[in-house]
Write an enzyme that holds these catalytic residues in place. Structure first.
Site, PDB file in Angstrom:
ATOM      1  N   ARG A 144      -4.716  62.115 -42.404  1.00 36.10           N
ATOM      2  CA  ARG A 144      -5.948  61.683 -43.089  1.00 36.10           C
ATOM      3  C   ARG A 144      -5.676  60.694 -44.222  1.00 36.10           C
ATOM      4  O   ARG A 144      -6.405  59.725 -44.402  1.00 36.10           O
ATOM      5  CB  ARG A 144      -6.697  62.899 -43.641  1.00 36.10           C
TER       6      ARG A 144
ATOM      7  N   TYR B 140      -2.639  72.485 -26.423  1.00 35.28           N
ATOM      8  CA  TYR B 140      -2.497  71.679 -25.214  1.00 35.28           C
ATOM      9  C   TYR B 140      -1.514  72.351 -24.258  1.00 35.28           C
ATOM     10  O   TYR B 140      -1.048  73.461 -24.496  1.00 35.28           O
ATOM     11  CB  TYR B 140      -2.137  70.245 -25.587  1.00 35.28           C
TER      12      TYR B 140
ATOM     13  N   ALA C  93      -1.117  60.988 -29.243  1.00 35.95           N
ATOM     14  CA  ALA C  93      -0.844  61.774 -28.041  1.00 35.95           C
ATOM     15  C   ALA C  93      -1.100  60.900 -26.816  1.00 35.95           C
ATOM     16  O   ALA C  93      -2.231  60.477 -26.559  1.00 35.95           O
ATOM     17  CB  ALA C  93      -1.734  63.008 -28.006  1.00 35.95           C
TER      18      ALA C  93
ATOM     19  N   GLN D 145       4.347  60.022 -29.055  1.00 38.96           N
ATOM     20  CA  GLN D 145       4.164  61.440 -28.729  1.00 38.96           C
ATOM     21  C   GLN D 145       3.681  61.556 -27.286  1.00 38.96           C
ATOM     22  O   GLN D 145       2.621  61.034 -26.932  1.00 38.96           O
ATOM     23  CB  GLN D 145       3.138  62.082 -29.670  1.00 38.96           C
TER      24      GLN D 145
ATOM     25  N   PRO E 173       0.804  61.319 -35.306  1.00 40.50           N
ATOM     26  CA  PRO E 173       0.056  60.875 -34.128  1.00 40.50           C
ATOM     27  C   PRO E 173      -1.423  61.235 -34.284  1.00 40.50           C
ATOM     28  O   PRO E 173      -1.750  62.403 -34.476  1.00 40.50           O
ATOM     29  CB  PRO E 173       0.691  61.678 -32.977  1.00 40.50           C
TER      30      PRO E 173
ATOM     31  N   CYS F 234      -5.166  60.623 -32.489  1.00 39.06           N
ATOM     32  CA  CYS F 234      -5.924  60.102 -31.354  1.00 39.06           C
ATOM     33  C   CYS F 234      -6.988  59.116 -31.825  1.00 39.06           C
ATOM     34  O   CYS F 234      -7.728  59.391 -32.772  1.00 39.06           O
ATOM     35  CB  CYS F 234      -6.566  61.242 -30.578  1.00 39.06           C
TER      36      CYS F 234
ATOM     37  N   ARG G  92       6.847  68.789 -31.366  1.00 38.77           N
ATOM     38  CA  ARG G  92       5.806  69.361 -32.228  1.00 38.77           C
ATOM     39  C   ARG G  92       5.294  70.641 -31.597  1.00 38.77           C
ATOM     40  O   ARG G  92       4.961  70.650 -30.412  1.00 38.77           O
ATOM     41  CB  ARG G  92       4.637  68.375 -32.439  1.00 38.77           C
TER      42      ARG G  92
END
Length: 356
Positions: free
Chosen positions: A325, A183, A58, A100, A24, A26, A231
């Site tokens: 990446r 988070y 997310a 997610q 995931p 963003c 996660r």
């Protein structure tokens, strides 16, 4: 020697065509939480590129749970249709679409990364008041969050469960609960952010309570035949913070609660923490949780080469290799890796001529 990276993985009633997962990531490209053409191309191209599982970024379960005003959301029924369009395309390419579900807590209300990434004050347009387990700001310049009361905690649990139901309506075949990277759920797990004295703070059993209740609530609303991932950050990398030993213990509990795989990451509960990052630096976390908790795991973090990914799966350090990446740089990394590993991973017929 046949490649294990390109063998299927079955979890409940879902079979992934290989062990390569799109992490995931963003995109900070939504308006009012809605998916758009950017998400269609970004996610769809990774499915075309041969990944077995594509996990959407997310996705906020309530508006105040967004990291930025431009985050993807699933807090209202209107969000379902644009997501469903992307899900259908991903499944048509032979990949599995996952989502997610997330709540940013005290790290919400921030700018997009390319706009600086700093906090947006509640009184500023686009900003809002954040929430957390305790009234502790994430960093200097961040507003002090409101400590959630019992009613607020129950609202968050319902928001995750409602979002899971909407995820199913959109056609997703896998859901992941985000309890990592500083988070909201991670904030409850870590004693560095959780200073509560009620049943959601203090002891390990109390600090893991919210994450467990969210997973239990999601599992009740999520079809029995579909897998549920969680996660979490396996360590805070800070003395006095969340530890790998606690992660193993939590993984055992989440397995009882109906989780099917632990997506192993680390860090981000505090800013400016020194982390010994390098190729595969988080894979030992996945290996230990897999062996000691008896639950499948996925690993993330600087996984760059096909041989590295193959080694992780072959040596049973993790069941899934989750790339970020490398798949931003090359959406077709799985297809290139299959060639390097002499595996059978068919190219889309539209692209087959490129192999000549």
């Amino acid at each position: 020697m046949d490649s294990l990276l390109f063998t299927p993985l079955s979890l409940r009633g879902v079979t992934l065509r290989n062990r390569i997962t799109v992490s995931p990531m963003c995109q900070y490209s939504s308006e009012d939480g809605f998916a758009n053409d950017w998400h269609f191309v970004h996610l769809g191209s990774r499915a075309v590129g041969g990944a077995g599982l594509v996990i959407f970024e997310a996705t906020a379960v309530e508006a105040i749970g967004r990291i930025s005003p431009e985050d993807l959301g699933l807090w209202k029924d209107e969000h379902i249709a644009p997501l469903a369009r992307i899900v259908r395309f991903i499944h048509e390419q032979g990949a599995v679409a996952g989502i997610q579900l997330a709540h940013a807590g005290r790290k919400a209300s921030t700018q997009r990364l390319w706009e600086g990434g700093g906090p947006i004050a509640p009184e500023v347009p686009k900003g809002w008041k954040t929430v957390a387990p305790s009234a502790l700001p994430f960093d200097e310049g961040y507003s002090t969050p409101e400590a959630l009361d019992e009613a607020g905690i129950q609202r968050v649990i319902r928001a995750f469960a409602d979002a899971a139901e909407r995820s199913r309506a959109a056609g997703f075949r896998l859901v992941e609960v985000h309890a990592a990277h500083g988070y909201l759920l991670h904030q409850f797990l870590s004693p560095l952010a959780n200073k509560r004295t009620d049943r959601y703070g203090g002891t390990f059993e109390n600090r893991v309570r919210l994450t467990r209740e969210v997973v239990q609530a999601v599992r009740k609303r999520w079809p029995e035949e579909l897998p549920l991932f969680v996660r979490f950050s396996c360590t805070d990398w800070v003395e006095g913070g969340w530890t790998l030993e606690e992660s193993v213990a939590l993984a055992k509990l989440l397995k009882q609660d109906g989780a099917d795989l632990i997506d192993c990451s680390s860090g981000a509960i505090l800013p400016r923490v020194k982390i010994p990052a390098g190729p595969g630096y988080q894979t030992p976390f996945a290996e230990r949780i897999r062996k000691e908790a008896g639950i499948p795991t996925g690993t993330v973090g600087f996984i760059r080469s096909a041989l590295q990914a193959e080694h992780i799966v072959r040596t049973e350090q993790a069941d899934l290799v989750i790339l970020a990446r490398e798949l931003l740089r090359d959406p077709y990394w799985p297809l290139h890796a299959s060639r390097e590993l002499h595996a059978q991973a068919p190219w889309p017929p539209q692209y087959e001529r490129a192999q000549d």
